[in-house]
Write an enzyme that holds these catalytic residues in place. Sequence first.
Site, PDB file in Angstrom:
ATOM      1  N   LEU A  34      -9.981   3.196  10.494  1.00 22.02           N
ATOM      2  CA  LEU A  34      -8.705   3.167  10.331  1.00 22.02           C
ATOM      3  C   LEU A  34      -9.117   1.735   9.543  1.00 22.02           C
ATOM      4  CD1 LEU A  34      -5.917   1.398  13.213  1.00 22.02           C
ATOM      5  CD2 LEU A  34      -7.337  -0.018  10.984  1.00 22.02           C
ATOM      6  N   ASN A  35      -8.102   2.009   8.357  1.00 21.84           N
ATOM      7  CA  ASN A  35      -7.890   0.947   7.283  1.00 21.84           C
ATOM      8  C   ASN A  35      -6.105   0.486   7.267  1.00 21.84           C
ATOM      9  OD1 ASN A  35      -8.023   3.417   5.556  1.00 21.84           O
ATOM     10  ND2 ASN A  35      -7.384   1.922   4.045  1.00 21.84           N
ATOM     11  N   ASP A  36      -5.391   0.332   6.386  1.00 17.91           N
ATOM     12  CA  ASP A  36      -4.276  -0.140   6.002  1.00 17.91           C
ATOM     13  C   ASP A  36      -2.992   0.342   6.825  1.00 17.91           C
ATOM     14  OD1 ASP A  36      -5.717  -0.264   3.870  1.00 17.91           O
ATOM     15  OD2 ASP A  36      -3.961   0.396   2.519  1.00 17.91           O
TER      16      ASP A  36
ATOM     17  N   TYR B 214      -2.461   8.595   0.841  1.00 21.16           N
ATOM     18  CA  TYR B 214      -2.688   7.063   0.708  1.00 21.16           C
ATOM     19  C   TYR B 214      -1.513   6.112   1.221  1.00 21.16           C
ATOM     20  CZ  TYR B 214      -7.038   7.069  -2.040  1.00 21.16           C
ATOM     21  OH  TYR B 214      -8.486   7.632  -1.668  1.00 21.16           O
ATOM     22  N   SER B 215      -1.260   5.043   1.418  1.00 19.40           N
ATOM     23  CA  SER B 215      -0.483   4.318   2.197  1.00 19.40           C
ATOM     24  C   SER B 215       0.686   3.693   1.502  1.00 19.40           C
ATOM     25  CB  SER B 215      -0.494   2.611   1.646  1.00 19.40           C
ATOM     26  OG  SER B 215      -2.135   1.844   2.368  1.00 19.40           O
TER      27      SER B 215
ATOM     28  N   ARG C 194       0.227   2.746  -6.891  1.00 16.19           N
ATOM     29  CA  ARG C 194       0.229   3.316  -5.250  1.00 16.19           C
ATOM     30  C   ARG C 194       0.616   2.090  -4.618  1.00 16.19           C
ATOM     31  NH1 ARG C 194      -5.118   2.590  -6.599  1.00 16.19           N
ATOM     32  NH2 ARG C 194      -6.472   0.835  -6.136  1.00 16.19           N
ATOM     33  N   ASP C 195       1.135   2.875  -3.148  1.00 13.27           N
ATOM     34  CA  ASP C 195       1.654   2.005  -1.814  1.00 13.27           C
ATOM     35  C   ASP C 195       2.791   1.428  -1.868  1.00 13.27           C
ATOM     36  OD1 ASP C 195      -1.545   1.894  -0.986  1.00 13.27           O
ATOM     37  OD2 ASP C 195      -1.503  -0.634  -2.572  1.00 13.27           O
TER      38      ASP C 195
ATOM     39  N   GLU D 239      -2.808  -4.326  -5.178  1.00 11.78           N
ATOM     40  CA  GLU D 239      -2.433  -3.046  -4.362  1.00 11.78           C
ATOM     41  C   GLU D 239      -1.583  -4.102  -2.830  1.00 11.78           C
ATOM     42  OE1 GLU D 239      -6.519  -0.616  -2.893  1.00 11.78           O
ATOM     43  OE2 GLU D 239      -6.296  -2.585  -2.703  1.00 11.78           O
TER      44      GLU D 239
END
Length: 453
Positions: free
Chosen positions: A16-18, A82-83, A148-149, A214
């Site tokens: 697990l991350n963001d 991605y996030s 990103r994000d 980020e």
Amino acid sequence: MYFRPRFHLAPPSGRLNDPNGLYVEDGVLHAYYQHDPQWPTAEKRTGWGHASTPLLSDKPELWTHHPDALYPAVDYDDKGCYSGSAVLVNGELELFYTGNAKPGGHRRATQNLVHVGGRRRADGGTYLRSERNPLIDGPAPGFTNHYRDPHVLWREDHWLMVLGAQRDDETGSVVLYTSEDRRAWDYAGEIQFDTSSTVPGGAPDMIPGGYMWECPNLVTLRDDVTGEDMDVLIVLPQGLEQVGDHYANNHQCGYVVGHLQGTTFTVSRGFTELDYGHEFYAPQVVHGSQPPLMLGWMGLPDLDDQPTRQDGWVHTLTVARELHLSDGVLRQVPRASISSNNADSDLEVGASFEWSGEMPPGSELVLVDTAGDAVARLSVNGNVVELDRQDQQYHAGGDVRRACLRGVTSAVDVRVLVDASCLEIFIDEGRISFASRIFPRHEPNECIVCVLT
């Protein structure tokens, strides 16, 4: 399994991350998160996991896991979904995320849309990529593909997308896009910071440097002291060098306070670190709640070699934190209690418990494991609050000590949450927080003792 928490969201398996796509509907908090379900045995293929929890009054989060929502599947995200963020509007849920691809070995970053159907079903719903994808096909001129994000929110009379970016000269930035329909996005420009009337925040820099910023978040909060509506911009500047007790982790996270008008952010209070613990990164704000909530990742990039690896999972999220602004300082307050202990007690025992009380200058709060060994020490020395994570099975790199300077030398208001391997500490009504993982050498750790001396 004795390191698995009860109230902090951990993956059923994998990495697990963001936190991604946080939203609240019908009193239920939904949390998507970056997920590599086959970690550590297979090649990294990051998608989105999904879990939910009812937001009961002063009760802790008990998470229900749903099937994963996204996984790499098309040419523009074949190296990872991605996030990003979620928008719930007119009864429809939309997810925005960055697609990561590497055609010919070169990074390609795109911003994309997913339509969610049947989200009230037990299986978590269906996830259909928009035929319009990519909505934003690559970075604006002057920026690299570290772009990103997407954080999408309604602001005044239009939709705003806030993106983390890296300039061509490899410095960090935040860029803005605007839209009327969340489909067609116009590049508004890079945020420019006006610091002509800025007072210092809690960190050494008014505006931080770094090679990439980020996971930006933008939220408007009414200041409890001044009564003024203020914009809070959260950014994650990578690559800051440690300065004294500041910037101690391998990646940083903090905020500035002021007013955003167009692409100009007039900063009233400079950069302040969000959390001073060993493991806190990539937080995301939930806009559909009052006060706004925030969850962070209790982990850091490239630091996955933790004891839970042997059980096939790694990392957690923090508990939900209510966000308040008091005289330009962000306060993070745990939304729920994880036990009903007596606040006047100087002793608490259990695998998951909460301790709260005052610590006078010169005092120390010690977490002790079943063998009588110290797991962590929180001490108050003058105007410095210090967390020392003791000799354990794992350290997240760097010094075991983390410290923060307070503005006063009076007694410290402290709230401590212990949940198996998760430790969160909140100082002075949430003006200072520490998020750290703890892995005692002695197992099982069903009995950790918190003693004030």
